[in-house]
Design a protein around this motif. Sequence first.
Motif, PDB file in Angstrom:
ATOM      1  N   UNK A 193       9.937   7.331   3.978  1.00  0.00           N
ATOM      2  CA  UNK A 193      10.588   6.412   3.047  1.00  0.00           C
ATOM      3  C   UNK A 193      11.887   5.863   3.625  1.00  0.00           C
ATOM      4  N   UNK A 194      12.194   4.616   3.274  1.00  0.00           N
ATOM      5  CA  UNK A 194      13.517   4.077   3.556  1.00  0.00           C
ATOM      6  C   UNK A 194      14.485   4.632   2.515  1.00  0.00           C
ATOM      7  N   UNK A 195      15.767   4.450   2.737  1.00  0.00           N
ATOM      8  CA  UNK A 195      16.743   4.915   1.760  1.00  0.00           C
ATOM      9  C   UNK A 195      16.531   4.235   0.411  1.00  0.00           C
ATOM     10  N   UNK A 196      16.147   2.959   0.454  1.00  0.00           N
ATOM     11  CA  UNK A 196      15.882   2.234  -0.783  1.00  0.00           C
ATOM     12  C   UNK A 196      14.660   2.817  -1.496  1.00  0.00           C
ATOM     13  N   UNK A 197      13.631   3.154  -0.698  1.00  0.00           N
ATOM     14  CA  UNK A 197      12.428   3.766  -1.278  1.00  0.00           C
ATOM     15  C   UNK A 197      12.768   5.087  -1.975  1.00  0.00           C
ATOM     16  N   UNK A 198      13.589   5.882  -1.317  1.00  0.00           N
ATOM     17  CA  UNK A 198      13.949   7.188  -1.869  1.00  0.00           C
ATOM     18  C   UNK A 198      14.638   7.034  -3.220  1.00  0.00           C
ATOM     19  N   UNK A 199      15.615   6.113  -3.263  1.00  0.00           N
ATOM     20  CA  UNK A 199      16.362   5.913  -4.515  1.00  0.00           C
ATOM     21  C   UNK A 199      15.423   5.425  -5.619  1.00  0.00           C
ATOM     22  N   UNK A 207       0.750   5.037  -4.247  1.00  0.00           N
ATOM     23  CA  UNK A 207      -0.534   4.681  -3.632  1.00  0.00           C
ATOM     24  C   UNK A 207      -0.378   3.701  -2.473  1.00  0.00           C
ATOM     25  N   UNK A 208       0.610   2.834  -2.544  1.00  0.00           N
ATOM     26  CA  UNK A 208       0.785   1.837  -1.485  1.00  0.00           C
ATOM     27  C   UNK A 208       1.056   2.497  -0.125  1.00  0.00           C
ATOM     28  N   UNK A 209       1.596   3.726  -0.140  1.00  0.00           N
ATOM     29  CA  UNK A 209       1.918   4.400   1.118  1.00  0.00           C
ATOM     30  C   UNK A 209       0.723   5.172   1.687  1.00  0.00           C
TER      31      UNK A 209
END
Length: 615
Positions: free
Chosen positions: A589-595, A611-613
Amino acid sequence: MSTSIHTYLNKYIPSDALTVNRIFVTFFLRNTYHAVIYNRLLSQLVLNEGHKDFLYITFISKQFQKSNVQTIDLEFLIKLFEFVISPSDRIVNGAIYTPKQIRSAILECCLGKYIPEQLNHIRVCDIACGCGGFLMDVAEYIHVKTGKTFKNIFKDNIYGIDIQDYSVERTKILLSLLALTYGEDCDFEFNLMQADTLNFCLESWNQDYTSFDVIVGNPPYVCSRNVSKQIKNKMLQYEVACSGHPDLYIPFFQIANEMLKDGGVLGYITMNSFIRSVNGRSLRKYFSSQKMDISIVDFRGYQVFDKRTTYTCLFFLNKGICANGVKYVVDEKGLIRMPFEFREIPYSVLDDKKGWNLNENRKTEKIEAVGIPIGKYCQSRHGIATLSNKTYIFRPVSEDILYYHIEKDGLNFVIEKGICRDVVNSNKLNSNVDFASIIEKVIYPYYMDHNGKTCVIEEEKMQTNFPGAYQYLKYNKNILLLRDKGYTQNYQTWYAYGRTQSLWMPKYKLFFPKFANRPLQCVLSEDSDLLLYNGIAFVCDSKERLQIIQKILESRLFWNYVVKNAKPYSSDYYSLSGVDIKNFGVPNFTEKDKRHLISLDSKDEINIWLKQFYE
């Protein structure tokens, strides 16, 4: 067999093998065969009405009448013989009755390809034959297909090996009775050998018991903890038994393969744990490195054996045939519909070390290829191992500023709060419970030294600083000394825990159950002193990492992965131990994804977003 018959046999039938044989043979013949018997083996076992043991025949008959048993056939006699094997022998040798339906399916798969002329000449062996159920079926199969006499079948076609002499004797009895039911009443020549099959690799092995066309059977069900040191050393002579702590059934694959002729066939009902377990690594490599032609009918959680919790599969091997992969099918209801509709999973995509993903392989491979395995993303911990939880873990009946008050055996004890820690059994999280309600207290006789090492409190300091806890533990000393079967001399002190695992845990802990039958509900704790017993926890110094894992573990996507890949148990429970989930991929995950993931509350939103990942 009814409960009342079980109870009667347990309570009244003598334990010596000869008396048991006489009672059961006499009982069977009086109910099924009324002519004079000429077979010497059987005639010598028949009790006359004046014999002191004949009373058992009368009593057994009454029990059967009470239980409304309609048919007393050879199958029922096999069950009787298997039932009276002593519990100690059953633990050590893994003897277990194989249902008729299972035996028939294995025989059809292994013998069905032979025409009658070939059946006249094949050599079939059960290398852990027990009381001979498989051999009876083989003999009857050949007789029906070819018309060959049982006398010649016993002499030419079937072979058996068992470590127990009474099992070999009972196989002879049952084969003789089988022939008798078909009208053959004479003496027979058998190929039955009392021997430890693990000795096959020795030069002294009887070479008459090798080069078979077909091997069928049910290898012994003995877990590694019940295997003696002597047997373990024998097992290590086989390359398939050189990983983890192998169960006794594992070397029986290699032995059977080496006993077969090229073109020979193996058919087993056996444990399915080798598919994923650590102790199955060497066995998986043995199959894959030689690209063996194997087929597996996986029963997963379905219980094949009556009153015995086992997780099994049908296993077939065609020796000398090179295959691209493993043929696999799931039969979770035990329907055994033949021909089996196998699908082949290429060896090239199977990982011998991690475990074979055979059930919905493509989806599983995609999930595990994502990011980093969850077992590497965060460390998991099992709980403390006191080996006497009833002694150390408690709920106080009351408390004051300095003490917890507990009761045991009608006595009152005070336990200093300074030697106690909170502890939780995270297995209870499989139910809808309030986390605070499952927190208990545990006596924790440890401290951390200046180097950060957890040490047991010395006995003198225990007596001085925690006299209440010390007196309570001393009251339970005899119980504590029985841990590890009494081998406690290597403990740091008699009141130390049985194991040193998880005596210290990081501040952040994500608790979840070790077994579950529903999507997970996890609890993230920031209590640095909170300990765990039973259950599992992911631990980390990063709260964010555990928040991410919590969202993943509670997702439907993760639960579907568990259902398809983890070890199943009865009542639709699945294992969440390391080997079952450690390879699930955590996306990069990117930092944005994590948040964003941490901010999501809706389970549906989390499932859709994750699911997209993975797809």
